[in-house]
Design a protein around this motif. Structure first.
Motif, mmCIF file in Angstrom:
data_model
loop_
_atom_site.group_PDB
_atom_site.id
_atom_site.type_symbol
_atom_site.label_atom_id
_atom_site.label_comp_id
_atom_site.label_asym_id
_atom_site.label_seq_id
_atom_site.Cartn_x
_atom_site.Cartn_y
_atom_site.Cartn_z
ATOM 1 N N VAL A 1 23.711 -41.413 -39.598
ATOM 2 C CA VAL A 1 24.380 -40.103 -39.948
ATOM 3 C C VAL A 1 24.431 -39.277 -38.721
ATOM 4 C CG1 VAL A 1 24.090 -38.378 -41.299
ATOM 5 C CG2 VAL A 1 23.678 -40.450 -42.359
ATOM 6 N N VAL A 2 25.616 -38.813 -38.374
ATOM 7 C CA VAL A 2 25.587 -38.052 -37.239
ATOM 8 C C VAL A 2 26.299 -36.906 -37.604
ATOM 9 C CG1 VAL A 2 26.480 -37.524 -34.660
ATOM 10 C CG2 VAL A 2 25.996 -39.751 -35.480
ATOM 11 N N LEU A 3 25.246 -35.465 -37.680
ATOM 12 C CA LEU A 3 25.607 -34.278 -38.186
ATOM 13 C C LEU A 3 26.721 -33.431 -37.370
ATOM 14 C CD1 LEU A 3 22.376 -33.311 -39.829
ATOM 15 C CD2 LEU A 3 24.189 -34.347 -41.030
ATOM 16 N N GLU A 4 27.147 -32.399 -37.729
ATOM 17 C CA GLU A 4 28.151 -31.308 -36.810
ATOM 18 C C GLU A 4 27.205 -31.329 -35.362
ATOM 19 O OE1 GLU A 4 30.598 -28.653 -39.718
ATOM 20 O OE2 GLU A 4 28.345 -28.979 -40.121
ATOM 21 N N GLY A 5 28.036 -31.435 -34.481
ATOM 22 C CA GLY A 5 27.420 -31.172 -33.376
ATOM 23 C C GLY A 5 26.721 -32.420 -32.405
ATOM 24 N N GLY A 6 26.812 -33.315 -33.300
ATOM 25 C CA GLY A 6 26.219 -34.687 -32.856
ATOM 26 C C GLY A 6 24.772 -34.916 -32.869
ATOM 27 N N GLY B 1 22.690 -28.125 -29.784
ATOM 28 C CA GLY B 1 21.633 -28.548 -28.802
ATOM 29 C C GLY B 1 21.464 -30.088 -28.322
ATOM 30 N N THR B 2 22.227 -30.773 -28.782
ATOM 31 C CA THR B 2 22.234 -32.300 -28.513
ATOM 32 C C THR B 2 22.231 -32.447 -26.890
ATOM 33 O OG1 THR B 2 23.244 -32.890 -30.535
ATOM 34 C CG2 THR B 2 23.389 -34.547 -28.681
#
Length: 185
Positions: free
Chosen positions: A32-37, A67-68
């Protein structure tokens, strides 16, 4: 990659753990990669930016959404390099949620600095000053800046250079993270 479209009502449930259960059952080896990565592998991937940053760099500046990129840069930064993030969204809590995420990712607050106050009107909406800056920047450099991230970052760097002359003696790398699709109307 296989894309699956979801309707707006279903998409609004994306922060609920149950939303992801059916996808993880269908694709057990997925991540799972949320918004913004924001994810562990995305942060690790963001460390790769260092392969293109000159070794004599003193200061690296990047946009901050999730913040990634900031986390990856900070975790892999050489000791002599200061990593600076420019938040592109306003936060009345002084980015406390972002700072907490950074700590959870293993990034201490002494590994980066935030230059806030450059978020513009709101996410994706630059101030009039930032919009004018982007036009002039393109005219002078032939480099396009998107309104969501990079116009805010480059404007912040120019503002800081104007305010703090000691920065003029430093080797500064500013990451242009793309995102020109944000300029579409």
């Amino acid at each position: 990659m296989v894309l699956h479209w979801v309707n707006k009502v279903e998409f609004q449930k994306r922060y609920e753990p149950e939303f992801w259960l059916k996808w993880q059952e269908k694709y057990p080896n997925s991540e799972v990669v949320l918004e913004g990565g924001w994810s562990e592998s995305s942060i690790k991937g963001s460390q790769q930016w260092w392969s293109g940053i000159p070794s004599d760099t003193d200061l690296v500046v990047t946009a901050v959404g999730s913040g990634t990129t900031l986390a990856g840069l900070a975790l892999a930064a050489p000791k002599h390099v200061k990593v600076v993030g420019i938040p592109v969204f306003q936060d009345p809590d002084n980015y406390s949620a972002l700072k907490q995420k950074m700590i959870q990712a293993g990034v201490s607050q002494d590994q980066y600095e935030l230059w806030s106050g450059f978020a513009g009107k709101k996410f994706g909406k630059p101030s009039l000053e930032q919009a004018e800056f982007s036009k002039t920047f393109y005219k002078d450099n032939r480099i396009k800046l998107d309104t969501v991230y990079n116009s805010k970052v480059f404007h912040a760097v120019q503002t800081k250079l104007d305010q703090d002359k000691s920065l003029l003696s430093q080797q500064i790398a500013v990451l242009h993270t793309g995102g020109l699709q944000g300029n579409r109307k």
